[in-house]
Design a protein around this motif. Structure first.
Motif, short mmCIF file in Angstrom:
data_model
loop_
_atom_site.label_atom_id
_atom_site.label_comp_id
_atom_site.label_asym_id
_atom_site.label_seq_id
_atom_site.Cartn_x
_atom_site.Cartn_y
_atom_site.Cartn_z
N ASN A 1 0.77 -1.38 0.11
CA ASN A 1 -0.08 0.02 0.02
C ASN A 1 0.83 1.27 0.07
O ASN A 1 0.29 2.50 0.15
CB ASN A 1 -0.91 -0.03 1.22
N SER A 2 2.07 1.05 0.09
CA SER A 2 3.18 2.28 -0.13
C SER A 2 3.80 2.32 -1.20
O SER A 2 4.30 1.23 -1.44
CB SER A 2 4.01 2.06 1.17
N THR A 3 3.78 3.38 -2.03
CA THR A 3 4.36 3.31 -3.42
C THR A 3 5.82 2.96 -3.47
O THR A 3 6.06 2.02 -4.39
CB THR A 3 4.19 4.97 -3.82
N GLY A 4 6.79 3.31 -2.61
CA GLY A 4 8.02 3.28 -2.71
C GLY A 4 8.44 1.59 -2.42
O GLY A 4 8.90 0.94 -3.31
N HIS A 5 7.90 1.15 -1.54
CA HIS A 5 8.00 -0.16 -1.12
C HIS A 5 7.39 -1.09 -2.16
O HIS A 5 8.00 -2.10 -2.47
CB HIS A 5 7.32 -0.53 0.33
N CYS A 6 6.30 -0.81 -2.41
CA CYS A 6 5.53 -1.46 -3.64
C CYS A 6 6.27 -1.71 -5.00
O CYS A 6 6.51 -2.91 -5.66
CB CYS A 6 4.12 -0.94 -3.99
N ASN A 7 6.94 -0.36 -5.45
CA ASN A 7 7.79 -0.49 -6.49
C ASN A 7 9.13 -1.17 -6.20
O ASN A 7 9.59 -1.98 -7.14
CB ASN A 7 8.43 1.08 -6.87
N ASN A 8 9.55 -1.45 -5.08
CA ASN A 8 10.73 -2.28 -4.89
C ASN A 8 10.14 -3.72 -4.79
O ASN A 8 10.98 -4.56 -5.84
CB ASN A 8 11.25 -2.05 -3.34
N ILE A 9 9.26 -4.17 -4.37
CA ILE A 9 8.60 -5.41 -4.46
C ILE A 9 8.39 -5.78 -6.11
O ILE A 9 8.80 -6.90 -6.42
CB ILE A 9 7.51 -5.74 -3.51
N MET A 10 7.97 -4.99 -6.86
CA MET A 10 7.49 -5.02 -8.35
C MET A 10 8.56 -4.74 -9.19
O MET A 10 8.33 -4.88 -10.45
CB MET A 10 6.18 -4.51 -8.62
N ASN A 11 9.67 -4.57 -8.90
CA ASN A 11 11.08 -4.15 -9.56
C ASN A 11 11.58 -5.51 -10.42
O ASN A 11 12.20 -6.39 -9.62
CB ASN A 11 11.95 -3.51 -8.87
N GLY A 12 11.40 -5.65 -11.49
CA GLY A 12 11.75 -6.76 -12.61
C GLY A 12 13.14 -6.94 -12.31
O GLY A 12 13.61 -8.15 -12.91
N SER A 13 13.93 -5.92 -12.23
CA SER A 13 15.46 -6.13 -12.35
C SER A 13 15.95 -6.69 -11.19
O SER A 13 17.02 -7.16 -11.07
CB SER A 13 16.09 -4.63 -12.44
N PHE A 14 15.08 -6.70 -9.91
CA PHE A 14 15.67 -7.59 -8.71
C PHE A 14 15.42 -9.00 -8.87
O PHE A 14 14.40 -9.40 -9.12
CB PHE A 14 15.02 -7.14 -7.53
N LYS A 15 16.59 -9.83 -8.59
CA LYS A 15 16.48 -11.12 -8.82
C LYS A 15 16.55 -12.05 -7.46
O LYS A 15 16.25 -13.15 -7.42
CB LYS A 15 17.65 -11.73 -9.83
N LYS A 16 17.02 -11.32 -6.52
CA LYS A 16 17.33 -11.96 -5.22
C LYS A 16 16.67 -11.07 -4.10
O LYS A 16 16.64 -9.92 -4.18
CB LYS A 16 18.89 -11.84 -4.93
N LEU A 17 16.40 -11.72 -3.09
CA LEU A 17 15.60 -11.37 -1.79
C LEU A 17 16.37 -11.80 -0.59
O LEU A 17 16.45 -13.23 -0.32
CB LEU A 17 14.44 -11.53 -1.84
N GLY A 18 16.34 -10.98 0.54
CA GLY A 18 16.59 -11.57 1.91
C GLY A 18 15.90 -11.02 2.70
O GLY A 18 15.50 -9.81 2.75
N VAL A 19 15.03 -11.66 3.47
CA VAL A 19 14.21 -11.01 4.71
C VAL A 19 14.62 -11.14 5.87
O VAL A 19 15.18 -12.44 6.07
CB VAL A 19 12.84 -11.60 4.57
N GLY A 20 14.64 -10.20 6.70
CA GLY A 20 14.77 -10.38 8.33
C GLY A 20 14.02 -10.05 9.10
O GLY A 20 13.32 -8.86 8.94
N TYR A 21 13.39 -10.81 10.05
CA TYR A 21 12.49 -10.53 10.92
C TYR A 21 13.09 -10.66 12.50
O TYR A 21 13.69 -11.61 12.80
CB TYR A 21 11.26 -11.45 10.82
N TYR A 22 12.72 -9.74 13.33
CA TYR A 22 13.45 -9.87 14.71
C TYR A 22 12.00 -9.32 15.74
O TYR A 22 11.42 -8.32 15.52
CB TYR A 22 14.50 -8.83 14.75
N TYR A 23 11.89 -10.16 16.74
CA TYR A 23 10.83 -9.73 17.65
C TYR A 23 11.57 -9.61 19.33
O TYR A 23 12.47 -10.30 19.38
CB TYR A 23 9.94 -10.93 18.05
N ARG A 24 11.25 -8.47 19.68
CA ARG A 24 11.84 -7.92 21.06
C ARG A 24 10.60 -7.75 21.93
O ARG A 24 9.90 -6.72 21.77
CB ARG A 24 12.89 -6.92 20.94
N ALA A 25 10.41 -8.66 22.92
CA ALA A 25 8.94 -8.21 23.84
C ALA A 25 9.12 -7.21 24.45
O ALA A 25 8.02 -6.46 24.90
CB ALA A 25 8.88 -9.46 24.59
N SER A 26 10.25 -6.84 25.23
CA SER A 26 10.33 -5.58 25.92
C SER A 26 11.51 -4.69 25.44
O SER A 26 12.39 -5.33 25.13
CB SER A 26 10.64 -5.85 27.39
N GLY A 27 11.59 -3.33 25.70
CA GLY A 27 12.62 -2.35 25.53
C GLY A 27 12.82 -2.08 24.02
O GLY A 27 13.49 -1.36 23.79
#
Length: 205
Positions: free
Chosen positions: A165-191
């Motif tokens: 729903n955000s133009t810049g992020h959507c453009n990155n996701i739909m950029n056909g020149s990008f061939k590779k992706l790495g995703v990082g998720y981190y959870y911190r319950a406090s602080g």
């Protein structure tokens, strides 16, 4: 740099990010926040294998639930790319799937962990590192690259909805020149203001 260190802080409409050191625009969504999508082309990448291995040591072993979330985001990205999308009112055609790159995943995990542990939200990391610095340190060589960040979304579906729903992020996701992706998720319950921290790092070898 946008650093958020107190609960309830909402920043909207900051100056558009023009480069390292500029303020970053933050979009507030029903599920959390997304930082402005960044993309860079024709960047010289450096870094040796030994350095990359040492840089990635602390994110090689990962919580199984976090790793599952990362895989789900990768799958959702490829579903969106296969279907085509509209980014900021502009129709984007279907593009080929991206494949996991463990070096980009390292860079993404490092940044999500950094944001959570040090309680900030920005593309600029501790030590003023940029997305391109982190990719180089992880040993990834590229001709073009992009980064999306988000925080507070508790599920892969929620964070993908925010990005699409955000133009810049959507453009990155739909950029056909990008061939590779790495995703990082981190959870911190406090602080950490937002608890859930997400990074996508895209690359075109």
């Amino acid at each position: 740099m946008v650093r958020m260190n107190r609960s309830g802080v909402v920043l909207v409409g900051l100056a558009l990010l023009a480069g390292c050191g500029a303020e970053e625009r933050v979009e507030v969504t029903p599920d959390g926040v997304v930082g402005e999508g960044m993309a860079m082309e024709t960047v010289e990448a450096v870094g040796g294998e030994y350095t990359a291995q040492a840089y990635c040591d602390d994110v090689t072993t990962w919580d199984a639930n976090w790793a599952s979330f990362e895989t789900q985001v990768l799958n959702l990205v490829n579903q969106r790319r296969a279907a085509g999308a509209t980014c900021g009112g502009v129709a984007k055609p279907a593009v080929p799937a991206v494949a996991l790159d463990t070096r980009l995943r390292c860079a993404a995990r490092k940044h999500s962990k950094d944001m959570a542990v040090n309680n900030f939200f920005s593309h600029t990391g501790t030590g003023n590192t940029t997305p391109w610095d982190r990719m180089k340190l992880a040993g990834y060589t590229y001709n073009a690259a992009g980064e999306n960040i988000a925080a507070n979304q508790a599920t892969p579906e929620a964070v993908m909805t925010g990005w699409m729903n955000s133009t810049g992020h959507c453009n990155n996701i739909m950029n056909g020149s990008f061939k590779k992706l790495g995703v990082g998720y981190y959870y911190r319950a406090s602080g950490a203001t937002y608890k859930h921290y997400w990074t996508q790092d895209f690359g075109a070898p």
